[in-house]
Design a protein around this motif. Structure first.
Motif, mmCIF file in Angstrom:
data_model
loop_
_atom_site.group_PDB
_atom_site.id
_atom_site.type_symbol
_atom_site.label_atom_id
_atom_site.label_comp_id
_atom_site.label_asym_id
_atom_site.label_seq_id
_atom_site.Cartn_x
_atom_site.Cartn_y
_atom_site.Cartn_z
ATOM 1 N N LEU A 34 -7.643 7.244 -1.612
ATOM 2 C CA LEU A 34 -7.419 7.463 -2.985
ATOM 3 C C LEU A 34 -5.769 7.370 -3.225
ATOM 4 C CD1 LEU A 34 -9.105 11.106 -3.175
ATOM 5 C CD2 LEU A 34 -9.480 8.980 -4.629
ATOM 6 N N GLU A 35 -5.031 7.532 -2.203
ATOM 7 C CA GLU A 35 -3.331 7.189 -2.431
ATOM 8 C C GLU A 35 -3.390 5.668 -2.871
ATOM 9 O OE1 GLU A 35 -0.914 10.303 0.113
ATOM 10 O OE2 GLU A 35 -2.032 8.475 1.207
ATOM 11 N N ASP A 36 -4.198 4.696 -1.864
ATOM 12 C CA ASP A 36 -4.154 3.447 -2.186
ATOM 13 C C ASP A 36 -4.705 3.035 -3.572
ATOM 14 O OD1 ASP A 36 -3.789 0.599 -1.707
ATOM 15 O OD2 ASP A 36 -5.916 0.457 -0.659
ATOM 16 N N TRP A 37 -5.840 3.228 -3.985
ATOM 17 C CA TRP A 37 -6.471 3.247 -4.958
ATOM 18 C C TRP A 37 -5.691 3.493 -6.412
ATOM 19 C CZ3 TRP A 37 -11.681 5.383 -3.287
ATOM 20 C CH2 TRP A 37 -12.349 4.392 -2.342
ATOM 21 N N VAL A 38 -5.053 4.727 -6.296
ATOM 22 C CA VAL A 38 -4.175 5.119 -7.478
ATOM 23 C C VAL A 38 -2.851 4.893 -7.572
ATOM 24 C CG1 VAL A 38 -3.606 7.337 -8.749
ATOM 25 C CG2 VAL A 38 -5.982 7.278 -7.751
ATOM 26 N N ARG B 52 0.925 -1.112 0.034
ATOM 27 C CA ARG B 52 -0.088 0.134 -0.116
ATOM 28 C C ARG B 52 0.752 1.363 0.038
ATOM 29 N NH1 ARG B 52 -2.630 3.819 3.633
ATOM 30 N NH2 ARG B 52 -1.839 2.687 5.321
ATOM 31 N N PHE B 53 0.633 2.005 -0.981
ATOM 32 C CA PHE B 53 1.249 3.358 -1.107
ATOM 33 C C PHE B 53 0.465 4.742 -0.288
ATOM 34 C CE2 PHE B 53 4.511 1.836 -3.955
ATOM 35 C CZ PHE B 53 5.400 2.979 -4.199
ATOM 36 N N HIS B 54 1.204 5.245 0.604
ATOM 37 C CA HIS B 54 0.496 6.330 1.187
ATOM 38 C C HIS B 54 1.763 7.139 1.852
ATOM 39 C CE1 HIS B 54 2.042 4.313 5.227
ATOM 40 N NE2 HIS B 54 1.883 3.266 4.357
ATOM 41 N N PRO C 240 -5.043 -2.465 -5.219
ATOM 42 C CA PRO C 240 -4.914 -1.804 -3.929
ATOM 43 C C PRO C 240 -4.878 -2.718 -2.840
ATOM 44 C CG PRO C 240 -6.561 -1.012 -5.559
ATOM 45 C CD PRO C 240 -6.043 -2.331 -5.917
ATOM 46 N N ALA C 241 -4.455 -2.108 -1.733
ATOM 47 C CA ALA C 241 -4.344 -2.922 -0.335
ATOM 48 C C ALA C 241 -5.741 -3.687 -0.096
ATOM 49 C CB ALA C 241 -3.624 -2.167 0.843
#
Length: 339
Positions: free
Chosen positions: A309-313, A29-31, A323-324
């Motif tokens: 949004l960070e996760d989805w994109v 997961r990107f955040h 996405p996570a």
């Protein structure tokens, strides 16, 4: 022999792919936004994450700091005692430690002012601590004995509440009675004591909110129950996780909202439904803002939406993995709503 070698090679390759490392969840997961950099620590159990609510990234259960009870005692002592001394007495002292020889400033203040009602209450509360749990004896050897002892304490708390002159101490005794009644499964005594000493409309301090939590458990009307749990969630950080667990999120939102006239209470209920929504939550945010634009929970939900949004994109873009939280309802199509 040649066929056997081919078979073994094929088998080993399948085992390799079956047991190979495949990142998922928080590993991918990107955040970029860290909610801890904001004032959302008391909502920490509900940060956007693929992990189970209530636990941090190390799998440890989160502990929420809430000093409302200590501050209430400090006010009772005319602000002449520190929160640390009150916390020490409440959390670390035993029944026998509460006496005139104590070095604790809180206990010394009560003794100096000959506040017998407060001192006796603290001693009684210490005697009740052992009985504030379901699991007294894992082997169930003393189950009936525990219930009998708790019943004695329950009846004593009710008597002491009626006899106590100080309104604040009286309310504290009443709360002890409510909690003891809950753990005894005595919902009739719980409801009766709450009706006698508390009111949902007059929930002014943390003792009222603690009592409301147990009232919510006893409440039979599901919509009203949700309203009570939402109120507890909003005002008592240490009860947030259990209130969220008990909230009946499958009950239609409109059924609950139509029972409420107060816009603040509506925002509290909408907050609960918003936390349960792991997908797009914009409409919920709009409703909360319309009812209580100053609600701190609104800012927290906005931060959750950013994390989504960070996760989805970014997660699919940078890792090529899903996405996570893949069941978010997000699609990769261009969405005007978030532009």
């Amino acid at each position: 022999m040649k066929r056997s070698a081919i078979f073994i090679a094929t088998l080993l390759s399948n085992l390799f792919f079956a047991c190979g490392f495949y990142p998922y969840g928080e590993d991918v997961r990107f955040h970029f936004m860290n909610p801890d950099n904001f004032s959302f620590q008391k909502y920490q159990s509900f940060y956007y994450s693929s992990l189970y609510f209530g636990f941090n990234n190390d799998g440890e259960e989160l502990k929420v700091s809430d000093t409302q009870n200590q501050l209430l005692w400090r006010k009772y002592c005319k602000n002449k005692v520190s929160v640390d001394d009150i916390t020490s007495a409440l959390e670390n002292y035993s029944f026998s430690d509460i006496n005139e020889k104590s070095n604790n400033a809180f206990i010394k203040y009560l003794c100096k002012n000959k506040d017998a009602e407060a001192i006796n209450y603290l001693k009684f509360a210490k005697n009740c601590e052992f009985f504030n749990t379901w699991q007294e004896d894992p082997w169930e050897r003393n189950e009936n004995t525990i219930v009998k002892k708790r019943t004695v304490l329950l009846n004593t708390a009710i008597v002491l509440a009626a006899k106590t002159k100080n309104a604040e101490i009286r309310k504290r005794y009443a709360f002890l009675a409510i909690r003891l009644a809950f753990y005894n499964g005595d919902m009739m005594s719980l409801a009766k004591t709450y009706a006698q000493y508390f009111s949902v409309e007059r929930s002014n301090d943390i003792i009222d909110i603690w009592a409301l939590y147990f009232k919510a458990i006893e409440e039979k009307n599901q919509a009203i129950k949700n309203i009570y749990f939402a109120k507890v969630f909003a005002q008592c950080p240490e009860k947030r996780f259990v209130s969220w667990q008990a909230f009946i999120h499958k009950l239609p939102e409109d059924e609950v909202l139509k029972q409420i006239d107060n816009s603040k209470d509506k925002a509290d209920v909408l907050m609960m439904y918003g936390i349960y929504n792991s997908g797009k939550n914009i409409e919920n945010l709009k409703k909360i803002y319309a009812n209580n634009s100053n609600f701190d929970g609104l800012s927290f939900l906005v931060s959750r939406e950013i994390s989504k949004l960070e996760d989805w994109v970014f997660t699919p873009y940078y890792t090529l993995f899903e996405p996570a939280i893949p069941d978010s309802g997000y699609t990769f199509q261009y969405d005007q709503e978030y532009q």
